[in-house]
Motif scaffolding. Structure first.
Motif, PDB file in Angstrom:
ATOM      1  N   ASN A 157       0.824  -1.168   0.057  1.00  0.00           N
ATOM      2  CA  ASN A 157       0.083   0.151  -0.039  1.00  0.00           C
ATOM      3  C   ASN A 157       0.908   1.342  -0.355  1.00  0.00           C
ATOM      4  O   ASN A 157       0.487   2.292  -0.736  1.00  0.00           O
ATOM      5  CB  ASN A 157      -0.955   0.065   1.409  1.00  0.00           C
ATOM      6  N   ALA A 158       2.021   1.055   0.687  1.00  0.00           N
ATOM      7  CA  ALA A 158       2.864   2.297   0.857  1.00  0.00           C
ATOM      8  C   ALA A 158       3.908   2.653  -0.404  1.00  0.00           C
ATOM      9  O   ALA A 158       4.282   3.808  -0.522  1.00  0.00           O
ATOM     10  CB  ALA A 158       3.699   2.278   2.034  1.00  0.00           C
ATOM     11  N   MET A 159       3.843   1.598  -1.225  1.00  0.00           N
ATOM     12  CA  MET A 159       4.722   1.522  -2.435  1.00  0.00           C
ATOM     13  C   MET A 159       3.999   2.082  -3.820  1.00  0.00           C
ATOM     14  O   MET A 159       4.528   2.689  -4.485  1.00  0.00           O
ATOM     15  CB  MET A 159       5.419   0.206  -2.646  1.00  0.00           C
ATOM     16  N   VAL A 160       2.880   1.481  -3.822  1.00  0.00           N
ATOM     17  CA  VAL A 160       2.190   1.488  -5.413  1.00  0.00           C
ATOM     18  C   VAL A 160       1.790   2.995  -5.651  1.00  0.00           C
ATOM     19  O   VAL A 160       1.603   3.879  -4.806  1.00  0.00           O
ATOM     20  CB  VAL A 160       0.672   0.650  -5.424  1.00  0.00           C
TER      21      VAL A 160
ATOM     22  N   GLY B  22      -3.984   8.406  -2.504  1.00  0.00           N
ATOM     23  CA  GLY B  22      -5.030   8.349  -1.307  1.00  0.00           C
ATOM     24  C   GLY B  22      -4.897   6.979  -0.651  1.00  0.00           C
ATOM     25  O   GLY B  22      -4.011   6.234  -0.895  1.00  0.00           O
ATOM     26  N   PRO B  23      -5.890   6.889   0.310  1.00  0.00           N
ATOM     27  CA  PRO B  23      -5.707   5.487   0.922  1.00  0.00           C
ATOM     28  C   PRO B  23      -5.789   4.216   0.060  1.00  0.00           C
ATOM     29  O   PRO B  23      -6.702   3.986  -0.820  1.00  0.00           O
ATOM     30  CB  PRO B  23      -7.043   5.615   1.993  1.00  0.00           C
ATOM     31  N   VAL B  24      -5.085   3.119   0.379  1.00  0.00           N
ATOM     32  CA  VAL B  24      -5.005   2.017  -0.563  1.00  0.00           C
ATOM     33  C   VAL B  24      -5.196   0.737   0.375  1.00  0.00           C
ATOM     34  O   VAL B  24      -4.703   0.843   1.567  1.00  0.00           O
ATOM     35  CB  VAL B  24      -3.682   2.067  -1.157  1.00  0.00           C
ATOM     36  N   LYS B  25      -5.933  -0.175  -0.346  1.00  0.00           N
ATOM     37  CA  LYS B  25      -5.867  -1.169   0.185  1.00  0.00           C
ATOM     38  C   LYS B  25      -5.456  -2.750  -0.795  1.00  0.00           C
ATOM     39  O   LYS B  25      -5.531  -2.373  -1.925  1.00  0.00           O
ATOM     40  CB  LYS B  25      -7.149  -1.776   0.479  1.00  0.00           C
ATOM     41  N   THR B  26      -5.001  -3.791  -0.327  1.00  0.00           N
ATOM     42  CA  THR B  26      -4.280  -4.761  -0.934  1.00  0.00           C
ATOM     43  C   THR B  26      -5.145  -6.238  -0.494  1.00  0.00           C
ATOM     44  O   THR B  26      -5.228  -6.343   0.472  1.00  0.00           O
ATOM     45  CB  THR B  26      -3.070  -4.735  -0.957  1.00  0.00           C
ATOM     46  N   ALA B  27      -5.364  -7.016  -1.441  1.00  0.00           N
ATOM     47  CA  ALA B  27      -5.780  -8.408  -1.314  1.00  0.00           C
ATOM     48  C   ALA B  27      -5.009  -9.160  -2.041  1.00  0.00           C
ATOM     49  O   ALA B  27      -4.538  -8.827  -3.129  1.00  0.00           O
ATOM     50  CB  ALA B  27      -7.172  -8.409  -1.679  1.00  0.00           C
TER      51      ALA B  27
ATOM     52  N   SER C 156      -0.090 -13.438  -5.764  1.00  0.00           N
ATOM     53  CA  SER C 156      -0.475 -12.189  -6.745  1.00  0.00           C
ATOM     54  C   SER C 156      -1.278 -11.350  -5.729  1.00  0.00           C
ATOM     55  O   SER C 156      -1.539 -11.725  -4.797  1.00  0.00           O
ATOM     56  CB  SER C 156      -1.392 -12.710  -8.023  1.00  0.00           C
ATOM     57  N   ALA C 157      -1.799 -10.045  -6.485  1.00  0.00           N
ATOM     58  CA  ALA C 157      -2.227  -8.871  -5.435  1.00  0.00           C
ATOM     59  C   ALA C 157      -3.217  -8.217  -6.632  1.00  0.00           C
ATOM     60  O   ALA C 157      -3.073  -7.812  -7.783  1.00  0.00           O
ATOM     61  CB  ALA C 157      -1.317  -8.125  -4.966  1.00  0.00           C
ATOM     62  N   VAL C 158      -4.047  -7.787  -5.828  1.00  0.00           N
ATOM     63  CA  VAL C 158      -4.900  -6.526  -6.332  1.00  0.00           C
ATOM     64  C   VAL C 158      -4.756  -5.480  -5.351  1.00  0.00           C
ATOM     65  O   VAL C 158      -5.091  -5.669  -4.164  1.00  0.00           O
ATOM     66  CB  VAL C 158      -6.477  -6.977  -6.543  1.00  0.00           C
ATOM     67  N   CYS C 159      -4.367  -4.283  -5.605  1.00  0.00           N
ATOM     68  CA  CYS C 159      -4.421  -3.023  -4.767  1.00  0.00           C
ATOM     69  C   CYS C 159      -4.985  -2.092  -5.579  1.00  0.00           C
ATOM     70  O   CYS C 159      -5.099  -1.840  -6.578  1.00  0.00           O
ATOM     71  CB  CYS C 159      -2.947  -2.830  -4.328  1.00  0.00           C
ATOM     72  N   GLY C 160      -5.729  -1.050  -4.630  1.00  0.00           N
ATOM     73  CA  GLY C 160      -6.300  -0.075  -5.228  1.00  0.00           C
ATOM     74  C   GLY C 160      -6.941   0.943  -4.094  1.00  0.00           C
ATOM     75  O   GLY C 160      -6.532   0.654  -2.947  1.00  0.00           O
TER      76      GLY C 160
ATOM     77  N   ALA D 262     -11.719   2.920  -1.223  1.00  0.00           N
ATOM     78  CA  ALA D 262     -13.129   2.764  -1.354  1.00  0.00           C
ATOM     79  C   ALA D 262     -13.565   1.869  -2.439  1.00  0.00           C
ATOM     80  O   ALA D 262     -14.660   1.138  -2.349  1.00  0.00           O
ATOM     81  CB  ALA D 262     -13.677   4.139  -1.691  1.00  0.00           C
ATOM     82  N   VAL D 263     -12.915   1.772  -3.516  1.00  0.00           N
ATOM     83  CA  VAL D 263     -12.989   0.815  -4.518  1.00  0.00           C
ATOM     84  C   VAL D 263     -12.692  -0.502  -3.982  1.00  0.00           C
ATOM     85  O   VAL D 263     -13.643  -1.375  -4.381  1.00  0.00           O
ATOM     86  CB  VAL D 263     -12.116   0.974  -5.759  1.00  0.00           C
ATOM     87  N   MET D 264     -11.719  -0.809  -3.244  1.00  0.00           N
ATOM     88  CA  MET D 264     -11.412  -2.031  -3.021  1.00  0.00           C
ATOM     89  C   MET D 264     -12.380  -2.667  -1.987  1.00  0.00           C
ATOM     90  O   MET D 264     -12.616  -3.795  -1.623  1.00  0.00           O
ATOM     91  CB  MET D 264     -10.008  -2.239  -2.238  1.00  0.00           C
ATOM     92  N   ASP D 265     -13.215  -1.982  -1.238  1.00  0.00           N
ATOM     93  CA  ASP D 265     -14.162  -2.192  -0.341  1.00  0.00           C
ATOM     94  C   ASP D 265     -15.414  -2.436  -0.740  1.00  0.00           C
ATOM     95  O   ASP D 265     -16.596  -2.700  -0.393  1.00  0.00           O
ATOM     96  CB  ASP D 265     -14.414  -1.170   0.869  1.00  0.00           C
TER      97      ASP D 265
END
Length: 435
Positions: free
Chosen positions: A106-109, A113-118, A287-291, A294-297
């Motif tokens: 989250n801190a790298m991409v 704004g606020p980011v979340k990763t799955a 693998s990961a999806v980060c974004g 608000a979108v990730m949730d």
């Protein structure tokens, strides 16, 4: 008839030819395999087959080994995790390392704004889940991708892939509401893309029903085609205008390959979602999806996940990979090696008219071969160059819609002496094939 015991299977004649025939007998032809040799061991940018032959690896497991084969720190991280636990299913019994890795990503991409990763297991799985997230968060269904794109082999991801052979042939019908437009790179103008997009919105789907536009900053299987910088800015503006999510597929470009940790850093544009895989875990499956948070949730609890998603061994490996990339300055190393390779190949163009183009971003470099008199793509010549290099112990991969591109995916940790040796082998292969 009783099946042979394991010891009998492994103690059979240990030659490449014997195992090649056993592969043909035991596995389906749909799993296409390039090599007729079998790996025994590997170290950094080299590997040895079961008959003891040495190869220099400029394929990197298709962009998976940016930190090389069996990097000591990655190996140690996996070994340490192996002593603790190998699986719990994160959705059942979570573990702290998963959360900590998400925080690091989250801190790298390069996402505002606020980011979340799955986390998931494969690049195709990441793409599939990114599309689920996009549809859930927007309430829309349409997906726009690009000609020449490669997004995976699962049914939805292969439907997004913009190359029929060998990925789509015989597997349809595909999921609906997936559309393609020309990719704006060296071989197609941004104006062409704009006109195709306008036509798409007039004839096939209105913008208000499009959930996401998905692109690779540098197309991988499509031919190592970097997207035009102006096109990225235009896509961002287009998505903002219509409430569409911009999704950057960095499965192959991510983790230092292009001279930055992520290729999107070259363009100064923030996507809404990113997909990551390949070199993020040193050869283990992650693998990961980060974004944007608000979108990730968008999906409800239980809508995302997977039994093996975010496997503990792969999570441990990924933490080590990020450490190695920082400590060994692999983005900078990628840029240095990529510059050297581009200069080397560009010099060869003067002597070989069939070497039509040299392109790339960082160490994601490719060269393209054509028939000199007509300029037509020459896949046969490309294959001959590949095989001439392989005969001398250098493993190369081809790509491109017409199969006339050689791509270079060496580990970024490759020693200078091994890199120089590979250049000599490549030169010899070009001389043999092109003169």
């Amino acid at each position: 008839m009783n099946a042979p015991q394991k010891s009998e299977q492994l103690n059979a004649p240990h030659t490449n030819a014997a195992w090649h025939q056993r592969r043909l007998d035991a596995t389906p032809r749909g799993v296409g395999v390039f090599g007729d040799f079998f790996i025994e061991r590997a170290k950094n940018a080299e590997f040895w087959d079961i008959e003891g032959r040495r190869f220099i690896d400029f394929a990197g497991g298709i962009a998976v080994l940016n930190t090389g084969h069996v990097h000591p720190k990655v190996q140690a991280a996996i070994a340490a995790q192996l002593q603790r636990f190998t699986h719990s299913c994160y959705q059942v019994v979570p573990y702290t390392e998963y959360v900590a890795l998400a925080e690091r990503i989250n801190a790298m991409v390069p996402i505002d704004g606020p980011v979340k990763t799955a986390f998931f297991s494969t690049g195709a799985e990441a793409i599939e889940n990114a599309m689920k997230i996009a549809r859930s968060s927007t309430g829309r269904s349409g997906i726009i991708a690009f000609g020449g794109a490669f997004h995976g082999r699962s049914m939805f991801s292969v439907a997004m892939t913009g190359k029929v052979q060998p990925y789509k042939a015989g597997f349809g019908p595909f999921p609906p509401e997936i559309y393609h437009v020309p990719f704006p790179c060296h071989c197609s103008s941004l104006d062409d893309t704009k006109k195709a997009m306008e036509q798409l919105f007039k004839c096939d789907i209105e913008p208000s029903r499009v959930a996401a536009i998905v692109f690779e900053p540098v197309q991988g299987e499509g031919g190592f085609n970097p997207i035009q910088p102006a096109a990225v800015k235009w896509l961002r503006e287009l998505c903002d205008q219509h409430g569409i999510l911009l999704v950057a597929d960095e499965v192959q470009t991510g983790f230092a390959r292009t001279g930055k940790m992520f290729a999107m850093e070259h363009y100064g544009v923030s996507p809404d979602l990113m997909t990551l895989a390949k070199s993020m875990a040193g050869g283990t499956t992650l693998s990961a999806v980060c974004g944007k948070a608000a979108v990730m949730d968008g999906p409800a609890p239980g809508g995302l996940g997977g039994t093996y998603a975010g496997n503990p061994l792969a999570i441990a490996a990924s933490h080590a990979v990020l450490d190695v990339m920082q400590e060994e300055k692999l983005p900078e190393r990628a840029q240095l090696l990529g510059d050297r390779l581009i200069a080397h190949l560009t010099a060869k163009r003067k002597a070989h008219a069939c070497l039509a183009d040299v392109r790339g971003l960082g160490a994601m470099v490719a060269c393209e071969f054509v028939e000199p008199k007509t300029g037509a793509p020459d896949a046969d010549l490309t294959k001959r160059v590949q095989m001439a290099a392989l005969k001398r112990g250098l493993l190369l991969l081809t790509c491109g819609v017409y199969g006339n591109v050689i791509r270079f995916l060496f580990p970024l940790t490759i020693e200078d002496a091994v890199f120089d040796e590979a250049m000599d082998v490549l030169d010899a292969a070009l001389v043999e094939t092109l003169t």
